[in-house]
Structure formats: C-alpha cells, structure tokens
Design a protein around this motif. Structure first.
Motif, PDB file in Angstrom:
ATOM      1  N   GLY A 164      22.992  62.998  75.895  1.00  0.00           N
ATOM      2  CA  GLY A 164      23.491  61.648  76.197  1.00  0.00           C
ATOM      3  C   GLY A 164      24.200  61.678  77.539  1.00  0.00           C
ATOM      4  N   THR A 165      23.846  60.765  78.442  1.00  0.00           N
ATOM      5  CA  THR A 165      24.416  60.837  79.802  1.00  0.00           C
ATOM      6  C   THR A 165      25.471  59.750  80.047  1.00  0.00           C
ATOM      7  N   MET A 166      26.229  59.454  78.999  1.00  0.00           N
ATOM      8  CA  MET A 166      27.295  58.459  79.124  1.00  0.00           C
ATOM      9  C   MET A 166      28.638  59.108  79.465  1.00  0.00           C
ATOM     10  N   ARG A 167      28.713  60.437  79.321  1.00  0.00           N
ATOM     11  CA  ARG A 167      29.994  61.124  79.535  1.00  0.00           C
ATOM     12  C   ARG A 167      29.812  62.321  80.448  1.00  0.00           C
ATOM     13  N   PHE A 225      24.162  50.605  82.315  1.00  0.00           N
ATOM     14  CA  PHE A 225      25.578  50.477  82.671  1.00  0.00           C
ATOM     15  C   PHE A 225      26.377  51.773  82.543  1.00  0.00           C
ATOM     16  N   TYR A 226      25.766  52.863  82.072  1.00  0.00           N
ATOM     17  CA  TYR A 226      26.562  54.082  81.938  1.00  0.00           C
ATOM     18  C   TYR A 226      27.040  54.523  83.325  1.00  0.00           C
ATOM     19  N   HIS A 227      28.294  54.952  83.360  1.00  0.00           N
ATOM     20  CA  HIS A 227      28.927  55.365  84.623  1.00  0.00           C
ATOM     21  C   HIS A 227      28.722  54.295  85.696  1.00  0.00           C
ATOM     22  N   HIS A 268      19.598  47.187  74.100  1.00  0.00           N
ATOM     23  CA  HIS A 268      20.900  47.849  74.026  1.00  0.00           C
ATOM     24  C   HIS A 268      21.910  47.046  73.210  1.00  0.00           C
ATOM     25  N   ASN A 269      22.495  47.719  72.237  1.00  0.00           N
ATOM     26  CA  ASN A 269      23.674  47.180  71.554  1.00  0.00           C
ATOM     27  C   ASN A 269      23.456  45.787  70.949  1.00  0.00           C
ATOM     28  N   ILE A 270      22.460  45.682  70.049  1.00  0.00           N
ATOM     29  CA  ILE A 270      22.312  44.414  69.316  1.00  0.00           C
ATOM     30  C   ILE A 270      23.423  44.357  68.270  1.00  0.00           C
ATOM     31  N   PHE A 307      15.942  49.812  69.196  1.00  0.00           N
ATOM     32  CA  PHE A 307      17.182  49.098  69.542  1.00  0.00           C
ATOM     33  C   PHE A 307      18.362  49.977  69.160  1.00  0.00           C
ATOM     34  N   SER A 308      19.473  49.768  69.882  1.00  0.00           N
ATOM     35  CA  SER A 308      20.695  50.446  69.466  1.00  0.00           C
ATOM     36  C   SER A 308      21.601  49.412  68.834  1.00  0.00           C
ATOM     37  N   TYR A 309      22.431  49.892  67.886  1.00  0.00           N
ATOM     38  CA  TYR A 309      23.131  48.963  67.008  1.00  0.00           C
ATOM     39  C   TYR A 309      24.578  49.362  66.802  1.00  0.00           C
ATOM     40  N   VAL A 363      20.792  59.414  66.649  1.00  0.00           N
ATOM     41  CA  VAL A 363      22.227  59.276  66.398  1.00  0.00           C
ATOM     42  C   VAL A 363      23.021  59.316  67.696  1.00  0.00           C
ATOM     43  N   MET A 364      23.960  58.365  67.830  1.00  0.00           N
ATOM     44  CA  MET A 364      24.901  58.424  68.955  1.00  0.00           C
ATOM     45  C   MET A 364      26.307  58.649  68.403  1.00  0.00           C
ATOM     46  N   GLU A 365      27.191  59.118  69.259  1.00  0.00           N
ATOM     47  CA  GLU A 365      28.576  59.402  68.895  1.00  0.00           C
ATOM     48  C   GLU A 365      28.688  60.340  67.686  1.00  0.00           C
ATOM     49  N   PRO A 366      27.935  61.440  67.685  1.00  0.00           N
ATOM     50  CA  PRO A 366      27.958  62.355  66.524  1.00  0.00           C
ATOM     51  C   PRO A 366      29.304  63.053  66.343  1.00  0.00           C
ATOM     52  N   LEU A 367      30.053  63.183  67.476  1.00  0.00           N
ATOM     53  CA  LEU A 367      31.379  63.816  67.392  1.00  0.00           C
ATOM     54  C   LEU A 367      32.458  62.758  67.595  1.00  0.00           C
ATOM     55  N   LEU A 378      22.195  62.704  69.743  1.00  0.00           N
ATOM     56  CA  LEU A 378      22.604  62.648  71.153  1.00  0.00           C
ATOM     57  C   LEU A 378      24.048  63.067  71.272  1.00  0.00           C
ATOM     58  N   SER A 379      24.313  64.019  72.139  1.00  0.00           N
ATOM     59  CA  SER A 379      25.711  64.334  72.394  1.00  0.00           C
ATOM     60  C   SER A 379      25.977  64.157  73.885  1.00  0.00           C
ATOM     61  N   GLY A 380      27.118  63.533  74.201  1.00  0.00           N
ATOM     62  CA  GLY A 380      27.461  63.292  75.609  1.00  0.00           C
ATOM     63  C   GLY A 380      28.266  64.453  76.162  1.00  0.00           C
ATOM     64  N   MET A 381      27.641  65.591  76.299  1.00  0.00           N
ATOM     65  CA  MET A 381      28.371  66.803  76.684  1.00  0.00           C
ATOM     66  C   MET A 381      28.861  66.716  78.128  1.00  0.00           C
ATOM     67  N   ASN A 382      30.079  67.257  78.370  1.00  0.00           N
ATOM     68  CA  ASN A 382      30.548  67.223  79.759  1.00  0.00           C
ATOM     69  C   ASN A 382      30.959  68.582  80.318  1.00  0.00           C
ATOM     70  N   GLU A 395      26.989  75.514  73.331  1.00  0.00           N
ATOM     71  CA  GLU A 395      27.367  75.560  71.915  1.00  0.00           C
ATOM     72  C   GLU A 395      26.485  74.622  71.083  1.00  0.00           C
ATOM     73  N   ASN A 396      26.252  73.416  71.593  1.00  0.00           N
ATOM     74  CA  ASN A 396      25.475  72.463  70.805  1.00  0.00           C
ATOM     75  C   ASN A 396      24.012  72.904  70.680  1.00  0.00           C
ATOM     76  N   ILE A 397      23.510  73.560  71.723  1.00  0.00           N
ATOM     77  CA  ILE A 397      22.148  74.115  71.627  1.00  0.00           C
ATOM     78  C   ILE A 397      22.114  75.188  70.526  1.00  0.00           C
ATOM     79  N   ARG A 400      34.338  53.315  76.460  1.00  0.00           N
ATOM     80  CA  ARG A 400      34.750  52.552  77.643  1.00  0.00           C
ATOM     81  C   ARG A 400      33.950  51.261  77.855  1.00  0.00           C
ATOM     82  N   TYR A 401      33.256  50.780  76.828  1.00  0.00           N
ATOM     83  CA  TYR A 401      32.568  49.494  76.957  1.00  0.00           C
ATOM     84  C   TYR A 401      33.573  48.379  77.246  1.00  0.00           C
ATOM     85  N   CYS A 402      34.835  48.560  76.829  1.00  0.00           N
ATOM     86  CA  CYS A 402      35.874  47.531  76.994  1.00  0.00           C
ATOM     87  C   CYS A 402      36.318  47.384  78.457  1.00  0.00           C
TER      88      CYS A 402
HETATM   89  N1  LIG Z   1      23.350  52.606  72.862  1.00  0.00           N
HETATM   90  C1  LIG Z   1      24.642  52.517  72.707  1.00  0.00           C
HETATM   91  O1  LIG Z   1      25.153  51.465  72.416  1.00  0.00           O
HETATM   92  C2  LIG Z   1      25.432  53.792  72.890  1.00  0.00           C
HETATM   93  C3  LIG Z   1      26.804  53.824  72.633  1.00  0.00           C
HETATM   94  C4  LIG Z   1      27.442  55.010  72.706  1.00  0.00           C
HETATM   95  C5  LIG Z   1      26.720  56.148  73.064  1.00  0.00           C
HETATM   96  N2  LIG Z   1      25.403  56.116  73.342  1.00  0.00           N
HETATM   97  C6  LIG Z   1      24.629  57.315  73.735  1.00  0.00           C
HETATM   98  O2  LIG Z   1      24.855  58.344  72.786  1.00  0.00           O
HETATM   99  C7  LIG Z   1      25.303  59.511  73.484  1.00  0.00           C
HETATM  100  C8  LIG Z   1      26.151  60.348  72.565  1.00  0.00           C
HETATM  101  O3  LIG Z   1      27.384  59.694  72.270  1.00  0.00           O
HETATM  102  P1  LIG Z   1      28.718  60.397  72.727  1.00  0.00           P
HETATM  103  O4  LIG Z   1      28.634  60.699  74.169  1.00  0.00           O
HETATM  104  O5  LIG Z   1      29.834  59.576  72.230  1.00  0.00           O
HETATM  105  O6  LIG Z   1      28.610  61.811  71.930  1.00  0.00           O
HETATM  106  P2  LIG Z   1      29.666  62.692  71.156  1.00  0.00           P
HETATM  107  O7  LIG Z   1      28.998  64.016  70.990  1.00  0.00           O
HETATM  108  O8  LIG Z   1      30.179  61.998  69.950  1.00  0.00           O
HETATM  109  O9  LIG Z   1      30.894  62.826  72.166  1.00  0.00           O
HETATM  110  C9  LIG Z   1      30.778  63.549  73.346  1.00  0.00           C
HETATM  111  C10 LIG Z   1      32.099  64.239  73.603  1.00  0.00           C
HETATM  112  O10 LIG Z   1      32.298  65.211  72.580  1.00  0.00           O
HETATM  113  C11 LIG Z   1      32.909  66.361  73.124  1.00  0.00           C
HETATM  114  N3  LIG Z   1      32.003  67.507  72.850  1.00  0.00           N
HETATM  115  C12 LIG Z   1      30.653  67.558  72.885  1.00  0.00           C
HETATM  116  N4  LIG Z   1      30.223  68.765  72.482  1.00  0.00           N
HETATM  117  C13 LIG Z   1      31.324  69.501  72.200  1.00  0.00           C
HETATM  118  C14 LIG Z   1      31.541  70.824  71.745  1.00  0.00           C
HETATM  119  N5  LIG Z   1      30.543  71.655  71.486  1.00  0.00           N
HETATM  120  N6  LIG Z   1      32.819  71.243  71.569  1.00  0.00           N
HETATM  121  C15 LIG Z   1      33.873  70.429  71.834  1.00  0.00           C
HETATM  122  N7  LIG Z   1      33.727  69.162  72.255  1.00  0.00           N
HETATM  123  C16 LIG Z   1      32.468  68.702  72.437  1.00  0.00           C
HETATM  124  C17 LIG Z   1      33.165  66.084  74.590  1.00  0.00           C
HETATM  125  O11 LIG Z   1      34.458  65.478  74.633  1.00  0.00           O
HETATM  126  P3  LIG Z   1      35.662  65.962  75.575  1.00  0.00           P
HETATM  127  O12 LIG Z   1      35.654  64.979  76.687  1.00  0.00           O
HETATM  128  O13 LIG Z   1      36.846  65.814  74.698  1.00  0.00           O
HETATM  129  O14 LIG Z   1      35.380  67.344  76.023  1.00  0.00           O
HETATM  130  C18 LIG Z   1      32.135  65.009  74.898  1.00  0.00           C
HETATM  131  O15 LIG Z   1      32.522  64.182  75.963  1.00  0.00           O
HETATM  132  C19 LIG Z   1      26.000  58.947  74.715  1.00  0.00           C
HETATM  133  O16 LIG Z   1      26.209  59.909  75.714  1.00  0.00           O
HETATM  134  C20 LIG Z   1      25.029  57.884  75.105  1.00  0.00           C
HETATM  135  O17 LIG Z   1      23.906  58.448  75.747  1.00  0.00           O
HETATM  136  C21 LIG Z   1      24.770  54.955  73.233  1.00  0.00           C
END
Ligand SMILES: NC(=O)c1ccc[n+]([C@@H]2O[C@H](COP(=O)([O-])OP(=O)(O)OC[C@H]3O[C@@H](n4cnc5c(N)ncnc54)[C@H](OP(=O)(O)O)[C@@H]3O)[C@@H](O)[C@H]2O)c1
Length: 380
Positions: free
Chosen positions: A19-22, A58-60, A119-121, A152-154, A204-208, A252-256, A263-265, A303-305
């Motif tokens: 995920g490239t939102m973070r 709209f990401y970043h 996006h985001n229905i 669609f994302s929800y 899945v989005m926002e798994p963590l 999907l994880s938004g790894m930074n 680790e996630n791999i 950060r959608y807000c």
């Molecule tokens: N369509 C939509 O409406 C929508 C909405 C939201 C997201 N998305 C998509 O879904 C993707 C995934 O959501 P998300 O970015 O919220 O994913 P997430 O995996 O829930 O959160 C990512 C954050 O988790 C932490 N993280 C990831 N792997 C880790 C690990 N192994 N150990 C410790 N911390 C870890 C990092 O936070 P730290 O900053 O604390 O290091 C990272 O910034 C987004 O990037 C985007 O592409 C879509």
C-alpha cells in the motif's frame, strides 16, 4: 511468499500487497516523499515476491502515483498488478472521469491499470456514484482493455448498503478495512463473509489499523501475547489472523521502512488459511476485547480528514487523545503534546469539514474539545 488465485483470471496474487499511502517522507509535508527510499522498498518487495501495488489519486497529495510509477520502471511494471482508484468526490462530469483516469495513466507511466476501484463508496456518496454511472464508466474501461478488473473500496457501515453494492454489479474484487479489532466495524467480518459467499475476493486495507496494532500497548493487552509462549511480533499476530481467512486475496500494508517490508514478507510467506488454532484465535479475541474497551477514537491515521482549515494536525491530536486513556493519564503526554502539536485543538472552529471526510465516522469536533481540555489546561 504465499499466493492466492484471482478468481476472474486465475492470476496468482501475493498475500502481501504494497500500500503506497504511507511512504516514507523527507519532511512533515505529505507530498514530500523520500523517493529513493520508497523506490528501494517497493522494488525490494517485488524482488521478494510481492506482485500487488495499491495507490490512489490523492495519496500523498497526488505524489504516491508518481513515485509508484517511477518504482515500476525498469521492468518492474510487468511483474505486478497495479491497483488505482477513481475518486467520486473529485468528479462532476463524465469528462472528469476520463480526465482523472488519463492523468493516472500518465503519472504511473503505464497504458493500462490492472485493478481499478471506485474509491471509498459509503452511505453519503452512493447516490452520486449511481447517478454519475461510475460503475458503467469502469465497466467500459474494462471492455476497452484500459483496466483488467474493477472493484470498489468501502468505508461505510455494513448494515443497509454493503450487500446492495455487492449485488449491484459483477465486481471482480472488493477492498475493505479489516483487522482483528475492526471485526464489527464498517464492512467487518459480516461484509467479508458476504463478499466471500458471492465468490468476490477481498483485498484488505488497514490490516494493522494504520500501525496502531504494532505499538507497545498497556500491560492489560500485552499480557495476552505471551499466552502460548510464541515469539510472534504484534504485526505477526495481526497479519496471521487475516491470512487465516481464506476469502482474502491480498493484505495491503502501508509499510514505511525496509525492515517492515522484510518482516511482513517473512510473515506472509509462512501464513496459511485456516491454520490458526482455537487457542491462538482466543488470545487474539481477548486482546481485541481489551483494546476496544480502552480506545476512545478509532483513528487509523489515514489523514483523509486533512488539511484542516485551522491547520490543526487532527490525526496527531487524536493519537494523543487516545494515548491519554490507553496510558492511564501519563503526565509526560502533556509535555510531549506541547512539543509536537503546533496548532492546538482549541484552534478548531467546529466547521466539521473533517467529519465529512473521515472514513471512520469519528466525532472529531468532540475529540478536539476534549483534547483542548486535557492538554491545554494549565495543570501539569
Ligand atoms: N481505498 C481506501 O479507501 C483506503 C483507505 C486506507 C488505506 N488504503 C490502502 O491500504 C493500504 C494499507 O493500509 P495501511 O497503510 O493503513 O496499512 P497498515 O498495515 O494497517 O498500516 C501501515 C503502518 O503499520 C506500521 N507497520 C507496517 N508493518 C509493520 C511491521 N512489520 N512492524 C511494525 N509496524 C508496521 C507502520 O506504521 P508506523 O508509521 O507506526 O511505523 C505503517 O505505516 C494503504 O497503504 C493504502 O494503499 C486504502
């Protein structure tokens, strides 16, 4: 890496998606992505089996698509499914749809997009999605070969709408927020089960929970993780809980950081569907129940807000507000608040713009009032 087949064409999809939102940033500015580091991370992930990359208009502040496009040069594009999204809130006419789509192709440097989502229905824009016939628009893109799959994302409530949307069109996939806390929030497990029962794969989005599930939490939650003597990290518990669900196509994880990517791999190269034991599931359920009791505002930091017209950094303030309850009113939070929050929550004029954009439907104005009371009072 584990793979699961995409039902519409059988293509093997990696269980971890990028995920490239973070993406990592050079400064506090959302569009100031650390390009070199981001490209290194995305390419590392692809070189180690990830073949799904998710971005959005709209990401970043528009920079995510551009950096993703750069990362996918030099032969990487052919190795991945690119997911991108059509933002209903930015569209007024049919011409806007095509203009946005063409802009996305240009920014990504590609001539087709694999997985294209509306996006985001949610409850408040579904009428618009229908009246503008956005579903017809994405179906047409598919017929013309400009996209391969549409979905669609929800972020709406599951009751009253999710099933209607699922039944509205022959979606190739759906993207929902899911993690072991949010089982009854938004689409939740009920939505997952419904999509799965219809043969629609779930992304899945926002798994963590945007990283909230990997933070050090109070002992009343942390104690559960040692229950079986596993040496699993917090991310491992959360990602394995999701991988256990067979209807999930990719997580999907938004790894930074590169360490997070590695680790996630590792985790999703081992995790299997239907493999967690009853004891493991029980531990997760107990930890989740305790977490839900302690959290006041379920912000995921998406950060959608933002931007706030009063320039309050809303997600940061919400984090302090939540930590105040989670960490038993620890006084050092007040000191940190003064250091890290430039525009205080008392600057909020309660215009409510943020609440209309929050995918978690949070009462942000109330949270700002509470935060001003807690953190801006004179007492130490
Ligand atoms: N369509 C939509 O409406 C929508 C909405 C939201 C997201 N998305 C998509 O879904 C993707 C995934 O959501 P998300 O970015 O919220 O994913 P997430 O995996 O829930 O959160 C990512 C954050 O988790 C932490 N993280 C990831 N792997 C880790 C690990 N192994 N150990 C410790 N911390 C870890 C990092 O936070 P730290 O900053 O604390 O290091 C990272 O910034 C987004 O990037 C985007 O592409 C879509």
């Amino acid at each position: 890496m584990k793979y699961r087949p995409f039902p519409s064409d059988g293509r093997e999809t990696s269980l971890l998606g990028f995920g490239t939102m973070r993406l990592p940033q050079n400064s506090g500015r959302d569009n100031d992505i650390d390009q070199e580091k981001s490209i290194e991370m995305i390419r590392y992930a692809i070189d180690h089996g990830v073949n799904y990359v998710d971005t959005a208009y709209f990401y970043h502040a528009g920079a995510s698509e551009r950096v993703t496009g750069k990362a996918l040069q030099d032969g990487y594009r052919e190795k991945v499914l690119i997911a991108d999204k059509l933002p209903p809130w930015a569209l007024k006419t049919e011409d806007d749809c095509m203009r946005v789509f063409e802009d996305q192709l240009k920014k990504l440097g590609v001539d087709y997009i694999d997985n294209y989502l509306i996006h985001n229905i949610f409850q408040f824009n579904w009428k618009k999605v229908k009246s503008m016939d956005l579903v017809g628009f994405v179906q047409k893109l598919k017929q013309e070969g400009l996209i391969r799959n549409f979905g669609f994302s929800y972020h709406g409530e599951v009751e009253g709408l999710f099933e209607e949307i699922i039944d509205f069109a022959p979606w190739d996939f759906v993207q929902i927020q899911l993690n072991y806390i949010d089982t009854e929030f938004q689409a939740g497990l009920k939505g997952y089960e419904y999509a799965h029962s219809k043969g629609i794969p779930v992304v899945v989005m926002e798994p963590l929970k945007g990283g909230k599930l990997t933070q050090q939490l109070p002992e009343s939650i942390e104690k559960y993780w040692d229950g079986l003597g596993h040496s699993w990290s917090r991310a491992e518990w959360a990602l394995k809980w999701l991988a256990n669900l067979p209807g999930i196509l990719t997580i999907l994880s938004g790894m930074n950081t590169l360490d997070q990517v590695k680790e996630n791999i590792r985790i999703l190269s081992e995790a299997e569907a239907d493999s967690l034991t009853a004891e493991e599931l029980n531990i997760i359920e107990n930890a989740a129940a305790e977490y839900r009791k302690l959290i006041a505002y379920a912000c995921t930091g998406c950060r959608y807000c933002m931007p706030c017209p009063q320039r309050v950094d809303i997600p940061k303030v919400l984090e302090f507000r939540n930590n105040w309850d989670l960490f038993a009113h620890n006084p050092s939070l007040k000191r940190d608040f003064r250091i890290f929050i430039q525009n205080p929550p008392s600057a909020c004029v309660e215009c409510g713009e943020c609440e209309g954009k929050c995918p978690q439907s949070l009462e942000i104005r109330k949270a700002m009032r509470e935060s001003a009371g807690i953190f801006e009072s004179k007492s130490r």
